[in-house]
Design a protein around this motif. Sequence first.
Motif, mmCIF file in Angstrom:
data_model
loop_
_atom_site.group_PDB
_atom_site.id
_atom_site.type_symbol
_atom_site.label_atom_id
_atom_site.label_comp_id
_atom_site.label_asym_id
_atom_site.label_seq_id
_atom_site.Cartn_x
_atom_site.Cartn_y
_atom_site.Cartn_z
ATOM 1 N N ARG A 136 -26.246 45.863 -42.141
ATOM 2 C CA ARG A 136 -26.397 45.627 -40.666
ATOM 3 C C ARG A 136 -27.732 44.754 -40.672
ATOM 4 O O ARG A 136 -27.816 43.866 -39.694
ATOM 5 C CB ARG A 136 -27.184 46.937 -40.358
ATOM 6 N N ASP A 137 -28.588 44.631 -41.629
ATOM 7 C CA ASP A 137 -29.780 44.007 -41.652
ATOM 8 C C ASP A 137 -29.580 42.289 -41.697
ATOM 9 O O ASP A 137 -29.927 41.457 -40.834
ATOM 10 C CB ASP A 137 -30.655 43.967 -42.846
ATOM 11 N N GLN B 76 -26.648 41.111 -40.425
ATOM 12 C CA GLN B 76 -26.246 40.564 -39.089
ATOM 13 C C GLN B 76 -27.351 40.599 -38.325
ATOM 14 O O GLN B 76 -27.112 39.482 -37.220
ATOM 15 C CB GLN B 76 -25.418 41.860 -38.961
ATOM 16 N N GLU B 77 -28.149 41.388 -38.081
ATOM 17 C CA GLU B 77 -29.376 41.533 -37.089
ATOM 18 C C GLU B 77 -30.168 40.184 -37.415
ATOM 19 O O GLU B 77 -30.760 39.405 -36.405
ATOM 20 C CB GLU B 77 -30.270 42.635 -37.108
ATOM 21 N N TYR C 22 -28.162 37.250 -35.468
ATOM 22 C CA TYR C 22 -28.289 37.718 -34.198
ATOM 23 C C TYR C 22 -29.741 36.960 -33.694
ATOM 24 O O TYR C 22 -29.806 36.298 -32.747
ATOM 25 C CB TYR C 22 -27.933 39.084 -33.641
ATOM 26 N N GLU C 23 -30.857 37.407 -34.185
ATOM 27 C CA GLU C 23 -32.121 37.337 -33.956
ATOM 28 C C GLU C 23 -32.151 35.525 -34.138
ATOM 29 O O GLU C 23 -32.902 35.128 -33.174
ATOM 30 C CB GLU C 23 -32.940 37.983 -34.891
#
Length: 493
Positions: free
Chosen positions: A63-64, A66-67, A70-71
């Motif tokens: 998840r990290d 991916q985040e 996105y950021e």
Amino acid sequence: MDSSRTSHDVTVAMVADRMRTLGAHLDGEVVQRLGLGMTACTSARKVEFDFVRLAEYIRGKHRDVQEKMYEYVISRPELQTPVDTSKDDHRELCMRQLLELVRETGIRPFGYALEDPEKYFAIMEAIGSMDISLGIKMSVQYRYYFVKLGSLWGGSVINLGTKRHKDKYFDGIDSFAMTKLHHGSNVQGIKTTATFDLVNDEFIIDTPNDGGIKWWIGNAAVHGKFATVFAKLLLPTQGVEGFSNMGVQAFIVPSREMKTHRTLPGVKINDCGYKVGLNGVDNGALRFHSVRMPRENLLNRFGDVSRDGKYTSPLPTVNKRVAATLGELVGGRVGLAYSSVGVLKIAITIAMRYCLLRQQFGPPKQPEVGIPDYQSQQHKLMPILASAYAFHFATGQLVRKCSEMKISHDDELVGDVHVGSAGLKAYVTSYTAKSTSICRESCGGHGYAAVNRFGGLRNDHDIFQTFEGDNTVLLQQVCRWFSLVLFVTWMLA
């Protein structure tokens, strides 16, 4: 007579039982006695739910990363794809997005594919959610094919070649050429030829007619400098005139000069132009006229040619060599099934968020009813939401099984992955194509606005039903496999 009457009685009893069950659902006293009831989806009551834990469970340990992606894109508005961009601008933006994501975020697709394939797919899902064209362009560049690392072009070099190819071409990965103008599924019917010149120790690549032109080649129209070209290998017949057809082999063929980017002599490149979707990907057509290359450009994992023109292979027949070659590319179907689920997640998320805010009609002098509380809307969206969860876990399991297969080389796993990837790719992509339209319809007129993405998602995803094998053909393969299993089971019974 007696048997027929018994069957009729059983059918009547089943129908009666079903009617009693349905009647109980409508009986308020029964519902109250069982402690059941309906709650409005849009009620004001507070819902206690740990969204963070669910996100961590669904998106897993990656998840990290991916985040992080996105950021980065959110912080760079100039990298976000405009709704009304032109084909040429979209292509250049996709190339810029790809380069900057890799450079600025520290993402290394090949490295992740080698060390952690699940992380690679998490990255691909995040990229595809930003722009499916970007996801496909990166996929053509880096797609993991579960041997060690690879892509449509890169994967063919790594998976079908040997150490000399990995050392030489690792940093120059660009495109892949199998599909032809006349057809794409009949690989053994490929028209392109690679004739071995015994005197000069070279292969000569030729496209004999228009039907043999390599078509829809990703990254070929603008950015590509190399291609993996599948062609019939023709070797001089010993002692007599003529050539022997050794079957389909893969060759590394340069298409443009590295520094000037000019098209190389004998190579003709055409632009496939505007498409229904994915216009950020520069698909092109390649034609070859007496293009010469060193003997070492043959990807020789499953077949090689010596200096004196002799052919050797660890596999005894042409059919087995073709099967082994194509078997190394099965990961493409796994990737498409996984990516299609990503598109489904985006579509159902947009639709559900809209519906939870939208109200329509209601009793006189009372607030309007939220549209998720209408059964017609529930029948549209709830099965799609449930299917998105189911497909998420199914394709995740397929990724893990495919990784295990490439490590163990277990024959049973090979069969499982082949039929699983064919079946899931066909079913999931067809389901997503239909569901994206349903999600659009569930949002009424607002769903038709391009800014709300349904049109772009639907158009970009549409080709997923054809990529890596037409869905009809893939389902026929699944049926054939199950027919063989049933036949063998019957024979052994």
